[in-house]
Write a protein that holds these residues in place. Structure first.
Motif, PDB file in Angstrom:
ATOM      1  N   ASP A   8     -32.710  52.760  20.881  1.00  0.00           N
ATOM      2  CA  ASP A   8     -31.899  51.676  21.454  1.00  0.00           C
ATOM      3  C   ASP A   8     -30.472  51.775  20.965  1.00  0.00           C
ATOM      4  O   ASP A   8     -30.216  52.234  19.848  1.00  0.00           O
ATOM      5  CB  ASP A   8     -32.440  50.299  21.033  1.00  0.00           C
ATOM      6  CG  ASP A   8     -33.872  50.059  21.445  1.00  0.00           C
ATOM      7  OD1 ASP A   8     -34.130  50.028  22.648  1.00  0.00           O
ATOM      8  OD2 ASP A   8     -34.717  49.889  20.553  1.00  0.00           O
TER       9      ASP A   8
ATOM     10  N   GLU B  65     -26.340  42.093  25.665  1.00  0.00           N
ATOM     11  CA  GLU B  65     -27.422  43.001  26.062  1.00  0.00           C
ATOM     12  C   GLU B  65     -26.992  43.953  27.172  1.00  0.00           C
ATOM     13  O   GLU B  65     -27.452  45.097  27.232  1.00  0.00           O
ATOM     14  CB  GLU B  65     -28.640  42.188  26.519  1.00  0.00           C
ATOM     15  CG  GLU B  65     -29.858  43.051  26.804  1.00  0.00           C
ATOM     16  CD  GLU B  65     -31.069  42.227  27.186  1.00  0.00           C
ATOM     17  OE1 GLU B  65     -32.138  42.817  27.405  1.00  0.00           O
ATOM     18  OE2 GLU B  65     -30.944  40.987  27.284  1.00  0.00           O
ATOM     19  N   ARG B  66     -26.103  43.508  28.062  1.00  0.00           N
ATOM     20  CA  ARG B  66     -25.639  44.359  29.160  1.00  0.00           C
ATOM     21  C   ARG B  66     -24.864  45.568  28.657  1.00  0.00           C
ATOM     22  O   ARG B  66     -24.722  46.569  29.370  1.00  0.00           O
ATOM     23  CB  ARG B  66     -24.763  43.552  30.117  1.00  0.00           C
ATOM     24  CG  ARG B  66     -25.521  42.452  30.861  1.00  0.00           C
ATOM     25  CD  ARG B  66     -24.592  41.706  31.798  1.00  0.00           C
ATOM     26  NE  ARG B  66     -25.283  40.657  32.530  1.00  0.00           N
ATOM     27  CZ  ARG B  66     -24.696  39.855  33.399  1.00  0.00           C
ATOM     28  NH1 ARG B  66     -23.392  39.977  33.649  1.00  0.00           N
ATOM     29  NH2 ARG B  66     -25.398  38.924  34.034  1.00  0.00           N
TER      30      ARG B  66
ATOM     31  N   ALA C 174     -28.352  49.818  25.576  1.00  0.00           N
ATOM     32  CA  ALA C 174     -29.199  50.758  26.313  1.00  0.00           C
ATOM     33  C   ALA C 174     -30.500  50.945  25.553  1.00  0.00           C
ATOM     34  O   ALA C 174     -30.568  50.684  24.347  1.00  0.00           O
ATOM     35  CB  ALA C 174     -28.491  52.106  26.484  1.00  0.00           C
ATOM     36  N   SER C 175     -31.541  51.386  26.258  1.00  0.00           N
ATOM     37  CA  SER C 175     -32.846  51.535  25.624  1.00  0.00           C
ATOM     38  C   SER C 175     -33.692  52.561  26.358  1.00  0.00           C
ATOM     39  O   SER C 175     -33.674  52.626  27.581  1.00  0.00           O
ATOM     40  CB  SER C 175     -33.565  50.183  25.614  1.00  0.00           C
ATOM     41  OG  SER C 175     -34.856  50.299  25.061  1.00  0.00           O
TER      42      SER C 175
ATOM     43  N   GLY D  94     -40.086  53.455  29.423  1.00  0.00           N
ATOM     44  CA  GLY D  94     -39.127  52.433  29.816  1.00  0.00           C
ATOM     45  C   GLY D  94     -37.712  52.952  29.706  1.00  0.00           C
ATOM     46  O   GLY D  94     -37.429  53.830  28.875  1.00  0.00           O
TER      47      GLY D  94
ATOM     48  N   ARG E  59     -33.526  51.465  30.113  1.00  0.00           N
ATOM     49  CA  ARG E  59     -32.469  50.506  30.443  1.00  0.00           C
ATOM     50  C   ARG E  59     -31.142  51.166  30.131  1.00  0.00           C
ATOM     51  O   ARG E  59     -30.864  51.515  28.985  1.00  0.00           O
ATOM     52  CB  ARG E  59     -32.631  49.217  29.652  1.00  0.00           C
ATOM     53  CG  ARG E  59     -31.538  48.186  29.922  1.00  0.00           C
ATOM     54  CD  ARG E  59     -31.877  46.836  29.298  1.00  0.00           C
ATOM     55  NE  ARG E  59     -32.091  46.937  27.875  1.00  0.00           N
ATOM     56  CZ  ARG E  59     -31.118  46.890  26.954  1.00  0.00           C
ATOM     57  NH1 ARG E  59     -29.859  46.760  27.334  1.00  0.00           N
ATOM     58  NH2 ARG E  59     -31.404  46.966  25.667  1.00  0.00           N
ATOM     59  N   CYS E  60     -30.327  51.387  31.157  1.00  0.00           N
ATOM     60  CA  CYS E  60     -29.077  52.117  30.990  1.00  0.00           C
ATOM     61  C   CYS E  60     -27.939  51.187  30.614  1.00  0.00           C
ATOM     62  O   CYS E  60     -27.905  50.015  31.019  1.00  0.00           O
ATOM     63  CB  CYS E  60     -28.727  52.854  32.275  1.00  0.00           C
ATOM     64  SG  CYS E  60     -29.953  54.105  32.751  1.00  0.00           S
TER      65      CYS E  60
ATOM     66  N   ASP F 206     -29.228  60.229  27.705  1.00  0.00           N
ATOM     67  CA  ASP F 206     -29.180  59.161  28.706  1.00  0.00           C
ATOM     68  C   ASP F 206     -28.081  59.408  29.740  1.00  0.00           C
ATOM     69  O   ASP F 206     -28.081  58.772  30.797  1.00  0.00           O
ATOM     70  CB  ASP F 206     -29.020  57.785  28.053  1.00  0.00           C
ATOM     71  CG  ASP F 206     -27.801  57.678  27.149  1.00  0.00           C
ATOM     72  OD1 ASP F 206     -27.385  58.702  26.590  1.00  0.00           O
ATOM     73  OD2 ASP F 206     -27.277  56.553  27.001  1.00  0.00           O
TER      74      ASP F 206
ATOM     75  N   CYS G  76     -29.557  58.544  33.286  1.00  0.00           N
ATOM     76  CA  CYS G  76     -28.945  57.408  33.971  1.00  0.00           C
ATOM     77  C   CYS G  76     -27.966  57.810  35.059  1.00  0.00           C
ATOM     78  O   CYS G  76     -27.309  56.941  35.654  1.00  0.00           O
ATOM     79  CB  CYS G  76     -28.245  56.505  32.957  1.00  0.00           C
ATOM     80  SG  CYS G  76     -29.389  55.773  31.748  1.00  0.00           S
TER      81      CYS G  76
END
Length: 393
Positions: free
Chosen positions: A135, A141-142, A145-146, A157, A159-160, A172, A176
């Protein structure tokens, strides 16, 4: 009864004493026994205080003292083996590197604290050393990345962030789609089945689908220019709902909602218009239509605003698509409404059957009735006590 109460209190005391006895620690500083709960014994001490389980002799904790206070490095042990390590600041919060280990001695978690909160790179591993998660933790949070992995090293999972943040531990940038070309990736369950598939460009999801355990699509998201479409499916794969959003506004605003029968037939559709509320665009319901399963319209409601009054113009249809009734309502609050203006109902032939005139309070003031040949049967003025009088012909 008093004796029973005393016996209960005695038993509670014995059990409590036994539980505490299991947790008794002996602590020492430079080989000298010290009670950390006694400030007089730790006052002015600088160095490492070690505490062991009295029964097993295994070390359970060691921590740094600075002028008698717990400040600096702190370590916890299980069965004599290090499992957690962090640094405490003078005012209490953890600061700097924090790590945890599995029972086999492998590192399973590592991150950095900033004023008691994880910030920046955070990594986690399974007990066998396989990478579990990476992470980038940001205040917002925006901005983070994770990436998560299954024990079999499949992607679990993603999250970019707004830019590549996880290199060199995870690429990433490629995952991404930050290289100028879209990237399509799939995530998997621990059993190895596909959980989702998504296409990303510059970290933004262009299209994503999540799946039920039977492999059928569950939800789907797709971007088309400044619009975003969300689709929701039943576990048999049939589409049941769809939403259209515009992302030209911040936050995104809803433009359309649709509902579908299991057969795939559209049964309900809501359309929204954008209105200014406090300097921001917000969605307001503009119309709602319902449909029979044969595809013919069942009803249509159109919403408008006149001054401070919201109005609903409604139409009802037969399953052959013929207009059966129409009228206007003034909406009072969230649930109340009152009929206003002229309301009409029709025969299947399309000829007028009934016409009612409402005042602003929702009361019928005039009523006209026809037969199927178009002959006027009655034309009455209605009064508030229920009586009526025919208009002069």
């Amino acid at each position: 009864m008093r004796n029973a109460l005393l016996r209960g209190l005695l038993m509670t005391a014995l059990l409590t004493h036994g539980a505490l006895a299991l947790a008794v620690q002996d602590c020492e500083f430079n080989g000298k026994s010290v009670n950390p709960d006694n400030g007089n014994e730790t006052k002015g001490l600088n160095g490492l205080l070690r505490c062991k389980d009295r029964d097993t002799g295994e070390i359970e904790r060691e921590y740094e003292l600075r002028n008698g206070d717990s400040v600096g490095l702190s370590r916890y042990f299980r069965k004599g083996q290090l499992y957690k390590e962090f640094t405490i600041t003078a005012n209490g919060p953890h600061e700097g590197l924090e790590r945890e280990w599995a029972a086999n001695g492998r590192l399973v978690l590592e991150f950095t604290n900033v004023n008691g909160n994880a910030r920046g790179l955070r990594r986690a591993w399974y007990d066998d050393g396989t990478l579990k998660r990476v992470d980038w933790v940001a205040e917002n949070e925006r901005e983070g990345a994770s990436v998560q992995y299954t024990p079999s090293k499949q992607l679990a999972g993603l999250r970019c962030g707004p830019k590549p943040l996880l290199a060199p531990h995870v690429d990433d940038a490629a995952l991404c789609g930050f290289g100028g070309k879209p990237s399509t990736v799939s995530t998997y369950s621990t059993e190895g089945t596909v959980r989702s598939t998504q296409t990303l460009l510059a970290g933004v999801v262009q299209k994503a689908t999540s799946f039920y355990s039977n492999g059928k699509p569950q939800e789907e998201e797709e971007r088309q220019g400044s619009n975003r479409i969300e689709r929701f499916f039943a576990d048999d794969g049939s589409k049941r709902r769809e939403k259209l959003w515009t992302e030209a506004e911040k936050p995104a605003a809803l433009l359309r909602e649709s509902e579908y029968h299991a057969s795939g037939t559209l049964v309900r559709e809501r359309l929204y218009t954008l209105v200014d509320v406090g300097g921001r665009k917000r969605s307001r319901l503009a119309s709602e239509a319902r449909f029979y399963l044969n595809g013919q319209p069942q009803s249509k409601d159109v919403y408008t605003q006149e001054g401070n009054t919201e109005l609903r113009d409604t139409q009802r249809f037969s399953d052959k698509g013929l207009l059966r009734a129409q009228g206007r309502y003034a909406l009072d609050g969230r649930y109340g409404e009152r009929a206003v203006g002229v309301h009409k109902s029709f025969f299947d032939s399309g000829k007028l059957e009934l016409e009612e005139h409402y005042d602003d309070k929702g009361n019928v003031k005039r009523q006209r009735l026809w037969d199927e040949t178009g002959k006027l049967l009655s034309d009455d003025e209605l009064f508030e006590d229920g009586s009526r009088k025919a208009y002069a012909r």
